[in-house]
Motif scaffolding. Structure first.
Motif, short mmCIF file in Angstrom:
data_model
loop_
_atom_site.label_atom_id
_atom_site.label_comp_id
_atom_site.label_asym_id
_atom_site.label_seq_id
_atom_site.Cartn_x
_atom_site.Cartn_y
_atom_site.Cartn_z
N ASN A 135 0.82 -1.22 0.00
CA ASN A 135 0.00 0.00 0.00
C ASN A 135 0.85 1.27 0.00
O ASN A 135 0.53 2.24 -0.69
N LEU A 136 1.91 1.29 0.78
CA LEU A 136 2.76 2.48 0.85
C LEU A 136 3.53 2.70 -0.45
O LEU A 136 3.52 3.81 -1.00
N PRO A 137 4.22 1.68 -1.00
CA PRO A 137 4.84 1.88 -2.33
C PRO A 137 3.82 2.24 -3.41
O PRO A 137 4.13 2.98 -4.34
N ALA A 138 2.59 1.72 -3.28
CA ALA A 138 1.56 2.02 -4.28
C ALA A 138 1.28 3.52 -4.36
O ALA A 138 1.03 4.07 -5.44
N SER A 139 1.31 4.19 -3.21
CA SER A 139 1.07 5.64 -3.22
C SER A 139 2.17 6.37 -3.98
O SER A 139 1.90 7.36 -4.68
N LEU A 140 3.41 5.91 -3.87
CA LEU A 140 4.53 6.54 -4.57
C LEU A 140 4.47 6.25 -6.06
O LEU A 140 4.79 7.11 -6.89
N ILE A 141 4.05 5.04 -6.43
CA ILE A 141 3.88 4.70 -7.85
C ILE A 141 2.80 5.56 -8.49
O ILE A 141 2.97 6.09 -9.60
N LEU A 201 -3.64 8.26 1.55
CA LEU A 201 -4.48 7.11 1.25
C LEU A 201 -3.69 5.81 1.34
O LEU A 201 -4.24 4.76 1.69
N GLY A 202 -2.39 5.86 1.01
CA GLY A 202 -1.56 4.67 1.15
C GLY A 202 -1.48 4.23 2.60
O GLY A 202 -1.61 3.04 2.92
N ILE A 203 -1.27 5.19 3.52
CA ILE A 203 -1.22 4.87 4.95
C ILE A 203 -2.60 4.40 5.43
O ILE A 203 -2.72 3.45 6.21
N TRP A 204 -3.65 5.06 4.96
CA TRP A 204 -5.02 4.71 5.33
C TRP A 204 -5.34 3.28 4.94
O TRP A 204 -5.88 2.50 5.74
#
Length: 412
Positions: free
Chosen positions: A62-68, A354-357
């Protein structure tokens, strides 16, 4: 686009179509992953682990997804995630089809098992990127007055896809064996990628409200600046996710405990899922017009009460009625976690927030069944089910306290 001129129908195909196709593809493979692992020589424990890799891949990515999503934009993140998932399912299909082929037998099966496990991990990771990017896209593209309806519809469409996928996969398996389900998944994923190309790009202002946009905040800075929301309302989201995940395990386990066969258990589970899918849009409309707590509190209380009633059931009919109540409670909460995440996310650093959420929500989804398993192993299944029901009351209390108290982007 202003609220007066906006219509969900205007974005229905590009916004919801890829989600439906992606979830049909995912739903087609979910019932057969464990069976495939067993056919490839894995033990029951290994087969369960392979299935779990989908959820673990989604949770930890989820966290890498926010950066992508930040780097490539919402549209290309969605396209890339669906395409990557399609490639992974091709590998899984080949493993299922040819894993036992060849003179070495066992070694080929072992290699196929590793391929299957890696493919499921990639599917989970891709699902994380796909889900976060589409949530962020709708949060940006839809006026706030329609936000809950849009995100509830997104959640409902996803559930419809997961519901339809196994039936389509079963039809394909009739002709092509177990690999047929994976080929359905491949078609669904690639179709989702193709349709996602039609999603209009969002246009961002190069400057912020103060005339200077500046660099994007980091995950760390967003976590620190919004720690009050994460520690308060985020706890409620974690509990809600635990409640949702537990109810998926409770129904088949209690059906088996009552001595019901697999057919009757599937009927109960399917009818509960059907009710789940019927109520998402009215619930979203209620959240938009009255406030998020009008759905958050009733949905968690209904599921909590229903789970406490499960140990009191003793027949097919009584378990069915309680399961329908669970389905209704879960159905009206469709899109709630996404909507609250959108409400509290900042204009800058939204993807990181949203990644953290989503990381917190997935943590709850993983922890709920673990709690059920621990209490069941220590005391009994009835006590484990009751413990999950208590989670519903705890979630209602937390959400009831913090939703109206915290400041966010939605003014009621």
């Amino acid at each position: 686009m202003t609220s007066e001129r906006f219509s969900l129908r205007s974005i229905a195909v590009p916004a919801f179509g890829p989600a439906l196709l992606f979830c049909i593809g995912e739903g087609a493979i979910l019932p057969v992953v464990a069976l495939t692992a067993r056919e490839l020589g894995g033990s029951v424990a290994v087969a369960a682990l392979v299935v779990t890799l989908i959820g673990l891949g989604s949770w930890f990515f989820n966290l890498p997804a926010s950066l992508i999503t930040l780097k490539f934009g919402e549209r290309w993140a969605i396209v890339g995630a669906a395409f990557a998932s399609g490639l992974a399912l091709i590998a899984a299909a080949l493993a299922a089809q040819f894993g036992r082929a060849g003179p070495s037998g066992t070694s080929d099966a072992g290699a196929g098992l590793w391929v299957l496990a890696a493919a499921m991990m990639v599917v989970g990771m891709a699902s994380s990127v796909f889900s976060l990017a589409r949530q962020k896209y709708l949060t940006e593209a839809v006026p706030v007055d329609f936000r809950a309806r849009a995100l509830s519809t997104l959640g409902g469409v996803s559930r419809i896809g997961i519901f339809l996928g196994p039936f389509i996969g079963a039809g394909a398996m009739h002709f092509w064996g177990m690999a047929g389900a994976y080929w359905v998944g491949v078609v669904g994923m690639f179709a989702a990628a193709a349709l996602s190309i039609t999603i209009p790009d969002l246009v961002y202002s190069p400057t912020g409200k103060d005339g200077f946009r500046g660099p994007e905040p980091t995950l760390r800075s967003v976590a620190v600046s919004h720690r009050t929301v994460f520690f308060s309302l985020g706890t409620g989201i974690l509990l809600l996710s635990a409640l949702r995940a537990s109810r998926q395990v409770v129904i088949p386990l209690w059906a088996e405990n009552l001595g019901l066969d697999a057919t009757h258990a599937s009927i109960i589970y399917g009818l509960s899922g059907a009710v789940d899918m019927l109520v998402f849009y009215p619930a979203g409309k209620l959240m938009d017009r009255k406030g998020r707590q009008w759905v958050a509190i009733p949905s968690t209380l209904i599921m909590g009460v229903a789970l406490l009633l499960i140990p009191l059931t003793s027949t097919f009919v009584s378990l069915l009625l309680v399961s329908l109540l669970i389905g209704f409670g879960n159905g009206i909460s469709s899109g709630l976690i996404m909507t609250l995440g959108a409400d509290f996310s900042p204009d800058r650093g939204r993807g990181q927030f949203l990644g953290i959420w989503r990381f917190m929500a997935d943590a709850g989804g993983t922890g709920g069944p673990v709690l059920l398993s621990a209490v069941t192993a220590t005391v009994s299944l009835g006590a484990g089910v009751a413990a999950t029901g208590v989670i519903g009351f705890a979630a209602a209390a937390v959400l009831g306290v913090f939703i109206p108290r915290l400041k966010h982007h939605r003014n009621y």
